[in-house]
Design a protein around this motif. Sequence first.
Motif, PDB file in Angstrom:
ATOM      1  N   GLU A   1       0.829  -1.206   0.000  1.00  0.00           N
ATOM      2  CA  GLU A   1       0.000   0.000   0.000  1.00  0.00           C
ATOM      3  C   GLU A   1       0.861   1.253   0.000  1.00  0.00           C
ATOM      4  OE1 GLU A   1      -3.794   1.961   2.421  1.00  0.00           O
ATOM      5  OE2 GLU A   1      -2.894   0.062   3.070  1.00  0.00           O
ATOM      6  N   ILE A   2       0.567   2.160  -0.919  1.00  0.00           N
ATOM      7  CA  ILE A   2       1.299   3.416  -1.027  1.00  0.00           C
ATOM      8  C   ILE A   2       0.876   4.351   0.105  1.00  0.00           C
ATOM      9  CG2 ILE A   2       1.709   5.446  -2.477  1.00  0.00           C
ATOM     10  CD1 ILE A   2       1.101   3.659  -4.906  1.00  0.00           C
ATOM     11  N   GLN A   3       1.849   4.918   0.785  1.00  0.00           N
ATOM     12  CA  GLN A   3       1.544   5.888   1.833  1.00  0.00           C
ATOM     13  C   GLN A   3       1.133   7.225   1.214  1.00  0.00           C
ATOM     14  OE1 GLN A   3       4.966   6.361   4.360  1.00  0.00           O
ATOM     15  NE2 GLN A   3       5.208   4.159   4.699  1.00  0.00           N
ATOM     16  N   ASN A   4       0.271   7.948   1.885  1.00  0.00           N
ATOM     17  CA  ASN A   4      -0.004   9.329   1.524  1.00  0.00           C
ATOM     18  C   ASN A   4       0.907  10.240   2.335  1.00  0.00           C
ATOM     19  OD1 ASN A   4      -2.072   8.739  -0.309  1.00  0.00           O
ATOM     20  ND2 ASN A   4      -3.620   8.717   1.298  1.00  0.00           N
ATOM     21  N   PHE A   5       0.959  11.521   1.963  1.00  0.00           N
ATOM     22  CA  PHE A   5       1.638  12.488   2.816  1.00  0.00           C
ATOM     23  C   PHE A   5       0.829  12.666   4.098  1.00  0.00           C
ATOM     24  CE2 PHE A   5       3.453  14.025  -1.337  1.00  0.00           C
ATOM     25  CZ  PHE A   5       4.766  13.715  -1.030  1.00  0.00           C
ATOM     26  N   ILE A   6       1.426  13.236   5.132  1.00  0.00           N
ATOM     27  CA  ILE A   6       0.775  13.290   6.436  1.00  0.00           C
ATOM     28  C   ILE A   6      -0.504  14.128   6.419  1.00  0.00           C
ATOM     29  CG2 ILE A   6       2.861  12.822   7.757  1.00  0.00           C
ATOM     30  CD1 ILE A   6       3.157  15.800   8.250  1.00  0.00           C
ATOM     31  N   ASP A   7      -0.652  15.019   5.425  1.00  0.00           N
ATOM     32  CA  ASP A   7      -1.886  15.801   5.331  1.00  0.00           C
ATOM     33  C   ASP A   7      -2.951  15.090   4.512  1.00  0.00           C
ATOM     34  OD1 ASP A   7      -0.866  16.005   2.792  1.00  0.00           O
ATOM     35  OD2 ASP A   7      -0.914  18.194   2.697  1.00  0.00           O
TER      36      ASP A   7
END
Length: 436
Positions: free
Chosen positions: A297-303
């Motif tokens: 699973e690709i992480q998103n940026f923290i926002d």
Amino acid sequence: MSTFRIEGGYKLRGEIQAQGAKNEALQILCAVLLTDEKVVISNIPDIIDINILIELLRKLGVKVEKLASNKMSFQADELNLDYLTSEDFKEGGKSLRGSIMLIGPLLARFGKGYIPKPGGDKIGRRRLDTHFEGFVQLGAEFRYNKEEHFYGVEAERLIGSEILLEEASVTGTANILMASVLAEGETSIYNAACEPYIQQLCKMLIRMGAKIEGVGSNFLKIQGVQQLSGCEHTLLPDMIEIGSWIGLAAMTQSEITIKNVGWEHLGIIPSTFKRLGITLEKRGDDIYIPPHLNGYEIQNFIDGSILTIADSPWPGLTPDLLSVILVMATQARGEVLIHQKMFESRLFFVDKLIDMGAKIILCDPHRAVVIGHDFKSQLKATKMSSPDIRAGISLLIAALSAKGTSVIQNIDQIDRGYERIDERLRGLGARIERID
């Protein structure tokens, strides 16, 4: 012309040894011209681009001796400089972009260097201004034959100078560095590339007797010396190939161990793959990739915004791995924006992946959005052609994961950068056949 026939959809397993670094080898082999003494180089990859450069050195008069597998000695004590203006050199030199780095050592030691407009991958404009502006600042006179596309620099002597590079070019930094080690006085190179390849070149030159400060930084200070001596040098493992094996393991849900990777030289590469959801285990100096049976699973940026993977000068991500990351993302869980800043034609191979069923939006020549399938839909086998080295290995990874039998033409492009790739893949259980 050879092709690969690949029967995809099978999981692979086993251990693989990374080859010597191609981009480092191109610099190191040119540096043998800086001395008339013997230079021994180990871990040389047996690939088309490197073999072309070795053949150019032979024709120039360098004595080349094979000592063992991937180990050779070079001695440039009786060179035929007339070869540089021959038709054979004008034809052979333009087939390899790395041949541009012959100029710096030749200019430093013999006061002249010539090269035809170099070729290589068709991935967009690759300017040579940085190289020649640096030579001119060292006191060389530049000339260019527009009809023959032939470059030349000449100087009675090179004088140290303060050089601020317009771009942190790896090959430009290497070329100017090799010219400056035999120049009179002190040279400083600011905004220098600081990739492991450049660090390795600096360490080799220092063993040869060069005086270089700032190794590993973007500010190099060189005190010129009158002559250099021979040495021995071992090339690093190829971090681009290591990244390719990681992408292959994830995309095919395979269990692979990459041996002797040189972790300390990989920089941001492992963490970039981890952001894409890939599990990497450090086992000594090896990388172990378990089978990702539940996907990645690709992480998103923290926002919460979509992850962007972009290339940038070291210690940023090398542009050579963006093609592999893009193809790997086609089976991820999530989305990612791939931003290829450096070359405007490198993403044009995505049309072949779209034909295979990948969900990719090519926004412009530099950016593509990939929407992963999460292994719920396999790519389809197809017939395709390899446009460049890195796109070629990416299409090969796609074919190994696809359902059915794919054919890849123009595989010389892959052979330019990957040693015995089909044989090594078969060692992992891949069903791949080379057809001449």
